[in-house]
Write a protein that holds these residues in place. Structure first.
Motif, mmCIF file in Angstrom:
data_model
loop_
_atom_site.group_PDB
_atom_site.id
_atom_site.type_symbol
_atom_site.label_atom_id
_atom_site.label_comp_id
_atom_site.label_asym_id
_atom_site.label_seq_id
_atom_site.Cartn_x
_atom_site.Cartn_y
_atom_site.Cartn_z
ATOM 1 N N GLU A 252 0.839 -1.194 0.000
ATOM 2 C CA GLU A 252 0.000 0.000 0.000
ATOM 3 C C GLU A 252 0.876 1.247 0.000
ATOM 4 O O GLU A 252 1.869 1.323 0.726
ATOM 5 C CB GLU A 252 -0.894 0.023 1.261
ATOM 6 C CG GLU A 252 -1.817 -1.183 1.405
ATOM 7 C CD GLU A 252 -3.085 -1.056 0.572
ATOM 8 O OE1 GLU A 252 -3.246 -0.040 -0.120
ATOM 9 O OE2 GLU A 252 -3.912 -1.995 0.627
ATOM 10 N N ARG A 261 -5.478 -0.416 7.293
ATOM 11 C CA ARG A 261 -4.792 -0.624 6.012
ATOM 12 C C ARG A 261 -3.366 -1.077 6.289
ATOM 13 O O ARG A 261 -2.506 -0.302 6.654
ATOM 14 C CB ARG A 261 -4.795 0.664 5.188
ATOM 15 C CG ARG A 261 -4.305 0.452 3.766
ATOM 16 C CD ARG A 261 -4.424 1.679 2.921
ATOM 17 N NE ARG A 261 -5.795 2.153 2.777
ATOM 18 C CZ ARG A 261 -6.731 1.533 2.043
ATOM 19 N NH1 ARG A 261 -6.442 0.445 1.392
ATOM 20 N NH2 ARG A 261 -7.938 2.027 1.961
ATOM 21 N N MET A 262 -3.130 -2.363 6.126
ATOM 22 C CA MET A 262 -1.822 -2.929 6.452
ATOM 23 C C MET A 262 -1.144 -3.442 5.186
ATOM 24 O O MET A 262 -1.784 -3.626 4.163
ATOM 25 C CB MET A 262 -2.003 -4.104 7.412
ATOM 26 C CG MET A 262 -2.713 -3.738 8.689
ATOM 27 S SD MET A 262 -3.477 -5.183 9.412
ATOM 28 C CE MET A 262 -2.165 -5.741 10.466
ATOM 29 N N GLU A 332 -15.048 0.879 4.180
ATOM 30 C CA GLU A 332 -15.270 -0.513 3.758
ATOM 31 C C GLU A 332 -14.758 -1.523 4.784
ATOM 32 O O GLU A 332 -13.621 -1.454 5.223
ATOM 33 C CB GLU A 332 -14.555 -0.753 2.421
ATOM 34 C CG GLU A 332 -14.564 -2.212 2.022
ATOM 35 C CD GLU A 332 -13.923 -2.477 0.657
ATOM 36 O OE1 GLU A 332 -13.701 -1.526 -0.103
ATOM 37 O OE2 GLU A 332 -13.650 -3.665 0.375
ATOM 38 N N LEU A 333 -15.650 -2.473 5.109
ATOM 39 C CA LEU A 333 -15.273 -3.582 5.979
ATOM 40 C C LEU A 333 -15.262 -4.889 5.189
ATOM 41 O O LEU A 333 -14.397 -5.740 5.378
ATOM 42 C CB LEU A 333 -16.289 -3.659 7.129
ATOM 43 C CG LEU A 333 -16.251 -4.863 8.060
ATOM 44 C CD1 LEU A 333 -14.909 -4.978 8.754
ATOM 45 C CD2 LEU A 333 -17.355 -4.734 9.118
ATOM 46 N N GLY A 376 -11.853 -8.424 5.466
ATOM 47 C CA GLY A 376 -10.539 -8.361 6.087
ATOM 48 C C GLY A 376 -10.678 -8.706 7.568
ATOM 49 O O GLY A 376 -11.457 -8.075 8.292
ATOM 50 N N ARG A 379 -9.581 -5.807 9.688
ATOM 51 C CA ARG A 379 -10.577 -4.719 9.718
ATOM 52 C C ARG A 379 -11.745 -5.083 10.622
ATOM 53 O O ARG A 379 -12.287 -4.229 11.316
ATOM 54 C CB ARG A 379 -11.094 -4.432 8.312
ATOM 55 C CG ARG A 379 -10.201 -3.477 7.625
ATOM 56 C CD ARG A 379 -10.821 -2.858 6.417
ATOM 57 N NE ARG A 379 -9.709 -2.359 5.620
ATOM 58 C CZ ARG A 379 -9.814 -1.869 4.415
ATOM 59 N NH1 ARG A 379 -10.996 -1.772 3.847
ATOM 60 N NH2 ARG A 379 -8.747 -1.435 3.777
HETATM 61 P P1 ATP Z 1 -9.659 -0.607 -0.047
HETATM 62 O O1 ATP Z 1 -10.571 0.079 -1.054
HETATM 63 O O2 ATP Z 1 -9.916 -0.219 1.374
HETATM 64 O O3 ATP Z 1 -8.213 -0.569 -0.443
HETATM 65 P P2 ATP Z 1 -10.194 -2.993 -1.505
HETATM 66 O O4 ATP Z 1 -11.493 -2.638 -2.144
HETATM 67 O O5 ATP Z 1 -8.940 -2.934 -2.277
HETATM 68 O O6 ATP Z 1 -10.028 -2.156 -0.133
HETATM 69 P P3 ATP Z 1 -10.654 -5.811 -1.591
HETATM 70 O O7 ATP Z 1 -9.625 -6.065 -2.611
HETATM 71 O O8 ATP Z 1 -12.094 -5.871 -1.980
HETATM 72 O O9 ATP Z 1 -10.336 -4.427 -0.853
HETATM 73 O O10 ATP Z 1 -10.370 -6.785 -0.357
HETATM 74 C C1 ATP Z 1 -11.397 -7.335 0.448
HETATM 75 C C2 ATP Z 1 -11.259 -6.945 1.899
HETATM 76 O O11 ATP Z 1 -9.924 -7.118 2.361
HETATM 77 C C3 ATP Z 1 -11.576 -5.485 2.180
HETATM 78 O O12 ATP Z 1 -12.967 -5.298 2.325
HETATM 79 C C4 ATP Z 1 -10.823 -5.236 3.465
HETATM 80 O O13 ATP Z 1 -11.607 -5.635 4.585
HETATM 81 C C5 ATP Z 1 -9.627 -6.150 3.359
HETATM 82 N N1 ATP Z 1 -8.421 -5.386 2.993
HETATM 83 C C6 ATP Z 1 -8.052 -4.984 1.751
HETATM 84 N N2 ATP Z 1 -6.881 -4.324 1.785
HETATM 85 C C7 ATP Z 1 -6.487 -4.310 3.084
HETATM 86 C C8 ATP Z 1 -5.340 -3.800 3.776
HETATM 87 N N3 ATP Z 1 -4.366 -3.181 3.126
HETATM 88 N N4 ATP Z 1 -5.272 -3.979 5.120
HETATM 89 C C9 ATP Z 1 -6.250 -4.615 5.791
HETATM 90 N N5 ATP Z 1 -7.339 -5.124 5.191
HETATM 91 C C10 ATP Z 1 -7.474 -4.987 3.860
#
Ligand code: ATP
Length: 513
Positions: A252, A261-262, A332-333, A376, A379
């Protein structure tokens, strides 16, 4: 400082102080956006994972689990589109040397314009008092309308430029808006570049023969490539699901907001394989099912909302997020995506292997469509933890800090406290622990006055305290104190296990789904 920020800071410091989450490699000043789960955190995380797994796998006879490897053949990521399209637009400030996501800089600028609208509303509400009609004001006040038009215009232009890969226009937009580096105030920007979020690594000992690999950025692809193996060996009939929990990695660009966001995180994903043409029906069903799962934990209906995507990812024909009210607002969760036959078709093409299902009812083979639910774990942890942390004013004028984690997820279910460290009370307490530990996590605590011990357990999130006192020696009764109500009950020693079990048993909670 804004109140929201104060609340969030409190969440982060409480997570450390009570052994939930530590910064990774803290003695070396930490590693950005990487965290370790501590003695209580690991239990909470495990319980959330289990709560999801039981709801998905154990309670659905047509959903099975797998545990695929983090490393996958690199062609997987070509086929899935991640090598070419899993990018964020980044921009550097030449003076501060700080890196930003270009879209986030623009979105933050728009948020400032929207904040001006809120200010106008607040001012007008004060001026007009009870007769204030917010809706009418938003629709008719010229200044507000101008702000809104400006904000909408910026977002529309950004969306179009990103879709067309017109990164020069994204930079032009940043310059036209006069966006400055939040750190240095400088407007000296580099060009916008696409930045792939996948972490690369190498497999093999010698430099010549080494193979470039990626750490998986999502768990889903491990399910797709195993689709036919599971279908055949499990004799699964469509519709059926494959569930998986496991680590995912994303480099990220801007990783703020604690475990929200990890760079290394854990996902809980389920791919539901369906007949083409039935995707709309399953999309609606899974949206409803997942929301019920969240609501079963009793963390408040008002804290959740759906957000339907207008701009869809390359693989989706419908998508929605379940958003949760985090201390920094609704975010988003979980994602629910109708992924069509995109992934399986791509893997067919790149592997040259058929990934089709023979439908005995239709008497034909087809590539199934897929409905995905993806949440996640970290999350979810943050949602539970931040929502549970409360400062309560008590009747006697004091306050208490209490972590009202749903009892089913709490790391430790009960603390057993001998009133005194003598007179045989510790022995009785330890005997009770020996009995309870077969069913749940329990701890023994004899230090400090009992009132302080209660507060310590409140702050750690333990739903029950069981106190052994002199009366216990006479009539085999103890006091059970409930964390949330602080109510105390005198019960027989032999009833303790049953009383706690009732409230922490997953069955009791999952029945609400
Ligand atoms: P965001 O828009 O917040 O970057 P995303 O739409 O890219 O998320 P998805 O690819 O749909 O996320 O991933 C599904 C789930 O994984 C997300 O709803 C979130 O809960 C979790 N997730 C995604 N990226 C991260 C992250 N960097 N750290 C922690 N959890 C994450």
């Amino acid at each position: 400082m804004a109140k929201q920020e104060d609340v969030f800071k409190k969440v982060i410091s409480h997570a450390k102080e009570y052994g939930y989450v530590f910064q990774s490699s803290e003695i070396y000043d930490g590693l950005s956006a990487v965290y370790d789960y501590a003695q209580n955190g690991v239990e909470l995380k495990k319980n959330i994972r289990e709560y999801w797994w039981q709801a998905m796998v154990q309670l659905n006879d047509n959903i099975v689990g797998i545990d695929a490897a983090i490393f996958m053949h690199p062609t997987t990521w070509k086929a899935s589109g991640h090598v070419d399209a899993f990018n964020d637009p980044l921009i550097d400030n030449k003076d501060s040397k700080k890196r930003y996501r270009a879209d986030v800089l623009i979105e933050d600028h728009v948020a400032k314009i929207e904040a001006k609208i809120d200010k106008e509303v607040a001012k007008a509400a004060k001026r007009f008092g009870d007769s204030f009609d917010k809706k009418q004001f938003l629709e008719t006040n010229q200044r507000v309308l101008d702000y809104q038009t400006k904000a909408d215009g910026i977002l529309k232009r950004m969306g179009k430029s990103l879709e067309n890969e017109d990164l020069a226009d994204v930079k032009a937009l940043i310059e036209e808006l006069g966006i400055a580096c939040p750190l240095s105030g400088s407007k000296n920007w580099t060009d916008v570049k696409q930045f792939n979020l996948m972490f690369g690594t190498k497999l093999g000992a010698s430099a010549d023969s080494a193979m470039d690999l990626y750490l998986r950025p999502e768990t889903a692809q491990g399910i797709f490539v195993n689709f036919l193996n599971v279908q055949k060996t499990g004799r699964m009939k469509i519709p059926f699901g494959i569930a998986q929990t496991g680590k995912a990695f994303r480099n990220e660009i801007v990783a703020r907001q604690f475990i929200f966001r990890m760079r290394e995180f854990e996902q809980m994903e389920m791919q539901y394989f369906i007949k083409p043409g039935t995707q709309q029906e399953w999309y609606e069903k899974w949206k409803e099912k997942r929301m019920k799962w969240h609501l079963s934990l009793g963390m408040g209906e008002d804290n959740y909302r759906f957000h339907d995507h207008e701009k869809l990812a390359h693989y989706a024909d419908a998508a929605a997020d379940i958003e949760f009210k985090f201390p920094f607002g609704f975010k988003e969760l979980e994602g629910i995506h109708s992924r069509t036959d995109f992934d399986l078709s791509q893997h067919e093409e790149y592997s040259g292997k058929k990934l089709q299902y023979f439908d005995p009812e239709e008497n034909k083979s087809y590539v199934p469509y897929v409905l995905e639910t993806s949440i996640g774990l970290d999350r979810m942890f943050l949602a539970v933890f931040s929502n549970s942390l409360k400062e309560e004013e008590l009747e006697n004028g004091t306050t208490r800090t209490v972590l009202k984690i749903p009892a089913v997820l709490a790391p430790t279910k009960a603390a057993v406290l001998p009133l005194l460290k003598r007179d045989g009370l510790p022995e009785v307490a330890n005997k009770l622990i020996d009995e309870l530990k077969w069913d749940f996590n329990v701890i023994y605590d004899e230090k400090d006055a009992v009132g302080r011990r209660y507060r310590r357990q409140d702050a750690a999130g333990t739903p029950f305290c069981v106190t052994v006192d002199h009366q216990t020696l006479e009539d085999d009764t103890v006091t059970i104190r409930h964390r949330d109500t602080m109510e105390q009950q005198r019960v027989k020693l032999s009833q303790v296990k049953e009383i706690i079990s009732k409230e922490v048993d997953m069955r009791y909670w999952l029945q609400k789904i």
